[in-house]
Write a protein that holds these residues in place. Sequence first.
Motif, short mmCIF file in Angstrom:
data_model
loop_
_atom_site.label_atom_id
_atom_site.label_comp_id
_atom_site.label_asym_id
_atom_site.label_seq_id
_atom_site.Cartn_x
_atom_site.Cartn_y
_atom_site.Cartn_z
N ARG A 300 0.69 -1.16 0.00
CA ARG A 300 -0.04 0.10 -0.07
C ARG A 300 1.02 1.21 0.01
N VAL A 301 0.70 2.18 -1.14
CA VAL A 301 1.70 3.01 -1.30
C VAL A 301 1.08 4.31 -1.75
N ALA A 317 5.50 -2.54 -8.74
CA ALA A 317 5.00 -3.49 -9.82
C ALA A 317 3.78 -3.05 -10.43
N LEU A 318 3.51 -2.46 -11.50
CA LEU A 318 2.34 -1.71 -12.11
C LEU A 318 1.40 -2.83 -12.45
N THR A 319 0.20 -2.45 -12.20
CA THR A 319 -0.88 -3.36 -12.61
C THR A 319 -0.82 -2.95 -14.14
N ALA A 451 -6.86 1.83 -6.16
CA ALA A 451 -6.94 0.45 -6.89
C ALA A 451 -5.49 -0.11 -6.38
N ASP A 452 -5.81 -1.42 -6.00
CA ASP A 452 -4.53 -2.13 -5.38
C ASP A 452 -3.85 -1.55 -4.25
N ALA A 453 -4.66 -0.63 -3.63
CA ALA A 453 -4.08 0.09 -2.48
C ALA A 453 -2.93 1.23 -2.93
N VAL A 454 -2.88 1.56 -4.17
CA VAL A 454 -1.72 2.52 -4.48
C VAL A 454 -2.39 3.82 -4.90
N PHE A 455 -1.81 4.90 -4.49
CA PHE A 455 -2.31 6.36 -4.56
C PHE A 455 -1.19 7.29 -5.43
N PHE A 456 -1.45 7.92 -6.52
CA PHE A 456 -0.61 8.66 -7.02
C PHE A 456 -0.67 10.28 -6.74
N VAL A 521 -1.42 0.01 9.99
CA VAL A 521 -2.16 0.66 8.82
C VAL A 521 -1.61 1.77 8.25
N VAL A 522 -1.13 2.70 8.95
CA VAL A 522 -0.13 3.79 8.40
C VAL A 522 0.69 3.29 7.50
N MET A 523 1.56 2.30 7.89
CA MET A 523 2.63 1.77 7.00
C MET A 523 2.41 1.18 5.82
N LEU A 524 0.98 0.19 6.08
CA LEU A 524 0.38 -0.33 4.84
C LEU A 524 -0.15 0.64 3.83
N ALA A 525 -0.77 1.78 4.10
CA ALA A 525 -1.36 2.73 3.37
C ALA A 525 -0.48 3.64 2.85
#
Length: 562
Positions: A300-301, A317-319, A451-456, A521-525
């Motif tokens: 999660r990034v 690793a991009l979807t 999506a897939d817990a990734v935010f840009f 949770v924060v580290m995952l997110a």
Amino acid sequence: MVGVAVADYIKTNADTPVIIFEKEARLGGKIRTSYAGSQTNGGSVRATSEVAAVRGGGDGVSAAGGGYVLGAGGVVPQELGACYTSPDYTRINALLEELNLGDQVDTVPPRYVHASSGSAGVSLAQYTLTFLLQLPAVAAQLPAGCYDGSVDMTTVCAPSVVGICLTKLALYGARHAEIFGDYASGGRLPRIADLSVIDGTFGEWLDREDFTELRPILDIFQESQGYGALDVIPAYYGLLWSTPQALKLTEQQLTGATGGEDLDPKILVPGFSELVERLALRSGADVDAAGAYAKTPCGRVVLNVPVPDVEAQDLLALTDAEAAILGDLGRCNEWQTYLLRAEDPGDLMYVDTWPANYVRPGELATTRFTARFVDDAEGNDGPEEFVALALNSSGVDEADVRARVVGEAEALGATGVAVVDSFRAPNYNCRFSREGVQRGKPWDLDDLQGADAVFFVGGSYVFEAMEPILAHVQDAGGVGEAVVAHILAAAPSPAPTAPGGDDDDDGSKEWLYFAAGVGLVVMLALAAIVIGYGTHVQHKRQIREIQAKKAVELAAAPGTMA
């Protein structure tokens, strides 16, 4: 600054601790204030920095009686990165007020424009007049004497040209509003149904919409920040930056009439690094500026890394959906900035700009004498320090850039020019292609947030300016709101403390475990918040275990890259 902005948003709306991973041993990314100079403006301003320790100690010194926030001994900070705010930067200005920096701004004088290397600088109105006199459509609207010299250019021709420009600016504003409606200026342009309306380069769009007369103005307005040449960048980016609200400043500079409004750009006297540092302190975020970054399995990034570096360093690793969109995001620029000291600055003014040099790799595009307009001080008789920017330096060796920049200054009479500090910013103003815009990729990327817990976030994905970046974090429906929703949805509920439990024993351990759980949770997110304008980060680390004591222990991941 996007990393600290996201951290602050999370702290405010989720009351959750955050860790920021930063490649550099400083905050800010492409915000880079230099305190390396020695010009003190005669000691007329005093240092009042409240975050001196963040800079490594000794840079800022409290001074009784207030005054501007400056470096040690009143040294004038110099911006080598992001440099201006303006009245239409409503979000940035609100943030300055919140951080007690609202009164620490000073007005930037109008630019002097140089039509060619070594030529004298002229006002924006004079430069525009020279350009427009070459257009057949304009010639039909001007007295013949403007071409044969039988009338006075200043009193007869210039007012006519200004009138033509003001008419076109009004029509431009109406057309902009017709296409995009009433939206929060400064943020990303809203999605429209018919993207063919904004097809082509910005220059092609201007010509097609009968706004050719605005080219000299927008040459400066668009390119002076390194946002690309009119005939290269997609119209989407020109329309995003050159909004009707932003162009009100151009009207003021053309006419000299303010209408009671203060539209001039402002410089933050203590430097935007001060803003970033204060915001980081308010967010309470822990900052890891180890200078290395690693790939590990945490998934999660929040990511603010230019796409070329994501791919080159294999950071994420991009979807397939992400790769289909981000594979078109590139064409990045690179700037080189210097803080120079000249024994005699020659004919350089407060702010000078060379429009023809914006597209010439490694050439001087603009200079800025901050100390001259802080406190309305005039240039002194001794050595002076100033910032010089080569905004298009991709592929040019630093030594070559330096020689060209110094040579341009010397062509205007500067002598004894020496480099005090410098800053190179790669991967600036990354953008989608014309075809990518037509396929809706800027907005499709927004649809993938979370999506897939990734935010840009950040300039690489929105636009390389502070106001759009902050809008993308703060505005309703923005990425800040999405990240907070994700955190709150994933946060575990704390186990209740047994009635009469020992606060110093079992009960406290339960709450400590809950705090650590929130940290997880924060580290995952937020395994990465990449701060600034495109800096690299250490955004994935393996979580070894959650201790039931005070913190989450992070194990260094194998395969760390330099």
